[in-house]
Design a protein around this motif. Sequence first.
Motif, mmCIF file in Angstrom:
data_model
loop_
_atom_site.group_PDB
_atom_site.id
_atom_site.type_symbol
_atom_site.label_atom_id
_atom_site.label_comp_id
_atom_site.label_asym_id
_atom_site.label_seq_id
_atom_site.Cartn_x
_atom_site.Cartn_y
_atom_site.Cartn_z
ATOM 1 N N ARG A 1 0.923 -1.285 -0.302
ATOM 2 C CA ARG A 1 -0.073 -0.004 -0.409
ATOM 3 C C ARG A 1 0.603 1.271 -0.404
ATOM 4 O O ARG A 1 0.563 1.966 -0.790
ATOM 5 C CB ARG A 1 -1.350 -0.171 1.263
ATOM 6 N N ILE A 2 1.841 1.412 0.563
ATOM 7 C CA ILE A 2 3.227 2.023 0.984
ATOM 8 C C ILE A 2 3.245 3.058 -0.495
ATOM 9 O O ILE A 2 3.784 3.224 -1.095
ATOM 10 C CB ILE A 2 3.912 2.438 1.917
ATOM 11 N N GLY A 3 3.856 1.313 -1.287
ATOM 12 C CA GLY A 3 4.171 1.208 -2.662
ATOM 13 C C GLY A 3 3.548 2.374 -3.621
ATOM 14 O O GLY A 3 3.558 2.979 -4.139
ATOM 15 N N TRP A 4 1.820 1.496 -3.187
ATOM 16 C CA TRP A 4 1.612 2.527 -4.276
ATOM 17 C C TRP A 4 1.222 3.531 -3.658
ATOM 18 O O TRP A 4 1.066 4.564 -5.368
ATOM 19 C CB TRP A 4 0.389 1.646 -4.346
ATOM 20 N N ILE A 5 1.446 4.151 -3.317
ATOM 21 C CA ILE A 5 1.146 5.530 -2.778
ATOM 22 C C ILE A 5 2.032 6.824 -3.624
ATOM 23 O O ILE A 5 1.802 6.986 -4.369
ATOM 24 C CB ILE A 5 0.709 5.632 -1.599
ATOM 25 N N ILE B 1 1.631 9.234 -6.448
ATOM 26 C CA ILE B 1 2.258 10.322 -6.369
ATOM 27 C C ILE B 1 3.336 10.680 -7.157
ATOM 28 O O ILE B 1 3.294 11.717 -7.519
ATOM 29 C CB ILE B 1 2.327 10.855 -4.830
ATOM 30 N N SER B 2 4.184 10.564 -7.312
ATOM 31 C CA SER B 2 5.248 10.364 -8.083
ATOM 32 C C SER B 2 5.396 10.235 -9.347
ATOM 33 O O SER B 2 5.727 11.316 -10.693
ATOM 34 C CB SER B 2 6.650 9.255 -7.589
ATOM 35 N N ALA B 3 4.266 9.163 -10.141
ATOM 36 C CA ALA B 3 4.413 9.220 -10.876
ATOM 37 C C ALA B 3 3.144 10.481 -11.580
ATOM 38 O O ALA B 3 2.931 10.846 -13.372
ATOM 39 C CB ALA B 3 3.575 7.707 -11.715
ATOM 40 N N ALA B 4 2.390 10.954 -10.901
ATOM 41 C CA ALA B 4 2.129 11.973 -10.715
ATOM 42 C C ALA B 4 3.096 13.626 -11.180
ATOM 43 O O ALA B 4 2.267 14.314 -12.274
ATOM 44 C CB ALA B 4 0.557 12.521 -10.270
ATOM 45 N N PHE C 1 12.184 18.703 -8.798
ATOM 46 C CA PHE C 1 10.957 17.906 -8.367
ATOM 47 C C PHE C 1 11.516 16.514 -9.469
ATOM 48 O O PHE C 1 10.694 15.967 -9.782
ATOM 49 C CB PHE C 1 10.299 18.006 -9.559
ATOM 50 N N ASN C 2 12.345 16.746 -10.855
ATOM 51 C CA ASN C 2 12.856 15.544 -11.825
ATOM 52 C C ASN C 2 13.024 15.105 -10.981
ATOM 53 O O ASN C 2 12.873 13.070 -11.176
ATOM 54 C CB ASN C 2 13.438 15.454 -13.044
ATOM 55 N N ASN C 3 14.203 14.295 -9.874
ATOM 56 C CA ASN C 3 14.772 13.565 -9.331
ATOM 57 C C ASN C 3 13.468 13.006 -8.458
ATOM 58 O O ASN C 3 13.567 12.115 -8.383
ATOM 59 C CB ASN C 3 15.243 13.685 -7.645
ATOM 60 N N ILE C 4 12.750 13.742 -7.599
ATOM 61 C CA ILE C 4 11.535 13.302 -6.713
ATOM 62 C C ILE C 4 10.789 12.099 -8.013
ATOM 63 O O ILE C 4 10.623 10.977 -6.802
ATOM 64 C CB ILE C 4 10.345 14.029 -6.837
ATOM 65 N N ALA C 5 10.311 12.431 -8.861
ATOM 66 C CA ALA C 5 9.334 12.046 -9.899
ATOM 67 C C ALA C 5 10.272 9.827 -10.287
ATOM 68 O O ALA C 5 9.886 9.159 -10.067
ATOM 69 C CB ALA C 5 9.469 13.040 -11.279
ATOM 70 N N ILE C 6 11.443 10.342 -10.698
ATOM 71 C CA ILE C 6 12.684 9.648 -11.049
ATOM 72 C C ILE C 6 12.503 8.585 -9.845
ATOM 73 O O ILE C 6 12.391 6.975 -9.904
ATOM 74 C CB ILE C 6 13.227 10.051 -11.735
ATOM 75 N N ILE C 7 13.148 8.810 -8.754
ATOM 76 C CA ILE C 7 13.524 8.047 -7.587
ATOM 77 C C ILE C 7 12.259 7.781 -6.721
ATOM 78 O O ILE C 7 12.115 6.343 -6.267
ATOM 79 C CB ILE C 7 14.222 9.305 -6.617
ATOM 80 N N GLY C 8 11.097 8.184 -6.715
ATOM 81 C CA GLY C 8 9.732 7.875 -5.899
ATOM 82 C C GLY C 8 9.328 6.954 -6.951
ATOM 83 O O GLY C 8 8.363 5.923 -6.558
ATOM 84 N N THR C 9 8.858 7.085 -8.173
ATOM 85 C CA THR C 9 7.998 6.253 -9.096
ATOM 86 C C THR C 9 9.171 4.806 -9.224
ATOM 87 O O THR C 9 8.606 3.473 -8.393
ATOM 88 C CB THR C 9 8.497 6.229 -10.809
ATOM 89 N N CYS C 10 10.595 5.018 -8.899
ATOM 90 C CA CYS C 10 11.012 3.969 -9.033
ATOM 91 C C CYS C 10 10.768 2.930 -7.315
ATOM 92 O O CYS C 10 11.063 2.205 -7.480
ATOM 93 C CB CYS C 10 12.645 3.918 -9.109
#
Length: 130
Positions: A12-16, A20-23, A39-48
Amino acid sequence: MKTLLFPHSFQRIGWIIFAISAAIGAYILFTDNTDSYLFNNIAIIGTCIGAILATCSREEVEDEMTGQMRLNSLLTALYINYAILIVCSLLIYDLDFLSVMLYNMFTILLIFMVVFRWKIWRVKKATENE
């Protein structure tokens, strides 16, 4: 046999984190706002991280059949991912191919997520019909 899966609660934590990161990544992509490294790093690292937590966490019932579905889904994702990469390498050149490689970081995880969830859904649906 010991598996290296995260506990089920991490799913569940992973999906959240993934959502957010994919958005954030989609916002950056569609607004062409690529000058913000944070924001690029947040998006990339968070999505992974989110995708890994969502896909590599145990299911509520983690048995041999689930493990076999997980392995088959991973192999299917690998085959599809590299087929897409081969086609793209034949059709896309120059700096556009750099974008293909950027997206390729995520496609294997995304394809695995879709295939594995689809297989789990099919099994649940089949057991409900019995």
